[in-house]
Design an enzyme around this catalytic site. Structure first.
Site, PDB file in Angstrom:
ATOM      1  N   GLY A  22      -7.988  44.758 154.580  1.00 23.64           N
ATOM      2  CA  GLY A  22      -8.232  44.898 156.020  1.00 23.64           C
ATOM      3  C   GLY A  22      -9.444  44.131 156.487  1.00 23.64           C
ATOM      4  N   ASN A  23     -10.470  43.976 155.633  1.00 25.27           N
ATOM      5  CA  ASN A  23     -11.660  43.226 156.014  1.00 25.27           C
ATOM      6  C   ASN A  23     -11.368  41.748 156.222  1.00 25.27           C
ATOM      7  OD1 ASN A  23     -13.596  45.350 156.020  1.00 25.27           O
ATOM      8  ND2 ASN A  23     -13.573  45.365 153.798  1.00 25.27           N
ATOM      9  N   LYS A 138     -14.004  59.499 151.762  1.00 23.43           N
ATOM     10  CA  LYS A 138     -13.843  58.285 152.559  1.00 23.43           C
ATOM     11  C   LYS A 138     -14.502  58.449 153.929  1.00 23.43           C
ATOM     12  CE  LYS A 138     -11.934  54.203 153.274  1.00 23.43           C
ATOM     13  NZ  LYS A 138     -12.291  53.022 152.473  1.00 23.43           N
ATOM     14  N   LYS A 222      -5.162  51.155 149.955  1.00 21.03           N
ATOM     15  CA  LYS A 222      -4.032  50.235 150.194  1.00 21.03           C
ATOM     16  C   LYS A 222      -3.560  49.565 148.905  1.00 21.03           C
ATOM     17  CE  LYS A 222      -6.385  46.156 150.057  1.00 21.03           C
ATOM     18  NZ  LYS A 222      -6.081  44.973 149.223  1.00 21.03           N
ATOM     19  N   LYS A 284      -8.722  48.242 142.518  1.00 16.88           N
ATOM     20  CA  LYS A 284      -7.783  47.124 142.390  1.00 16.88           C
ATOM     21  C   LYS A 284      -7.274  47.018 140.954  1.00 16.88           C
ATOM     22  CE  LYS A 284     -10.302  44.620 145.976  1.00 16.88           C
ATOM     23  NZ  LYS A 284      -9.547  45.251 147.044  1.00 16.88           N
TER      24      LYS A 284
END
Length: 322
Positions: A22-23, A138, A222, A284
């Site tokens: 998203g960044n 979060k 994500k 990741k």
């Protein structure tokens, strides 16, 4: 152009899920409109090579912006109801998907490629028993004074934490994805030769309540959602785009080493040795392992957005496989 990724199946059609951060989409709608045009090029390179592509994306800055705007409007007495967090996530899926599908369509048309593009509003099932609901981590939304934070905890039941000396913020859980509600629709579109955008921002988190699906205030990572999507649609590859060209061990130290390829045993060893930072590279790597270990032959590539074309062609990036 052919996708190599170090595999012998060079001339076959591969089913690929690409996870975009998203960044990488900027902090405003105006920035995003420009950035998605650049993002579209390496994605369409995959399509031009004949592969089936599903694009997933983050939404951290975007959902935060929507949440703040709704919160400010409600607190200012603008006759605007406070928007639940799952609905803010759904809004971010809509406007990011709108920008991405238009940019991808434009790039496809520019190259003379006829392929429909569709963004799917995606719900992701999580468990109410997930331990993440016991320890929300979060941060989302505004910064508050300690006194205001304590009042919000009492009045709204929010979990609030002090955030790096900048004030107090609300935190929500980050549960693991179990299933994707719209997976059959996504698979049908892929089979019909559509370029699909799905699980935006990790998906809208929902829990089962009998026959109902109820949205919950949570944020699904994500990369984990992308790995689950890749698993469910039986993809060959998961490509995770990030801020660096390759994965490194001893990152930032004199003995820093960039890695071309990792098997699962070595990846687990590096995790145990603490080489990957939580909240950065670690999720990741964990998502890469989740997908690569889900079925023989599946592989994950981690590389940068800026060098995505090189990564796609096998000239950079870190390949993780069983």
């Amino acid at each position: 152009m052919l996708l190599s990724l170090g595999v012998e199946r060079r001339n076959s059609v591969l089913k690929i899920v690409v996870a975009l951060g998203g960044n990488a989409l900027g902090n405003t709608p105006q920035e995003q409109l420009e950035l998605v045009r650049q993002t579209a090029k390496p994605i369409v390179d995959l399509v031009a090579a004949g592969h089936q592509v599903v694009l997933a994306h983050g939404n951290g800055p975007q959902v935060g912006m929507i949440n703040l705007a709704m919160q400010y409007a409600a607190e200012a007495g603008a006759n605007t109801p406070e928007m639940p967090f799952p609905e803010c996530g759904a809004m971010s899926q809509g406007y990011i998907g709108y920008h991405l599908q238009n940019a991808l369509r434009e790039e496809l048309v520019r190259r003379g490629l006829r392929k429909p593009v569709a963004a799917i509003s995606t719900q992701v099932i999580v468990s109410e028993e997930d331990q993440a609901f016991q320890t929300p981590t979060k941060p989302i939304g505004s910064f508050y004074s300690e006194d205001r934070a304590k009042r919000l905890e009492l009045d709204k039941g929010w979990s609030m934490v002090e955030d790096a000396g900048r004030g107090w913020r609300r935190v929500v859980p980050s549960p693991k994805p179990l299933d994707i509600v719209e997976k059959e629709s996504i698979m049908k579109l892929v089979e019909a030769n559509h370029l699909v955008i799905a699980v935006g921002g990790g998906g809208i988190p929902v829990v089962k309540d009998g026959e109902k699906l109820l949205g919950v205030a949570a944020v699904i990572d994500k990369d984990f959602a992308s790995a689950k999507l890749a698993e469910l649609i039986d993809a060959d590859y998961l490509i995770i785009l990030t801020a660096v060209d390759k994965v490194a061990i001893n990152f930032g130290k004199s003995d820093e080493k960039w890695l071309d390829e990792l098997d699962l045993n070595m990846t687990h060893q590096y995790i145990c040795e603490g080489h990957f930072a939580p909240g950065s590279m670690l999720p990741k790597i964990q998502a890469a392992i989740q997908f690569a270990s889900s079925k023989p032959g599946r592989k994950t590539l981690i590389t940068s957005l800026e060098r995505a074309i090189d990564g796609i062609e096998g000239r950079t990036g870190t390949l993780i496989k069983a």
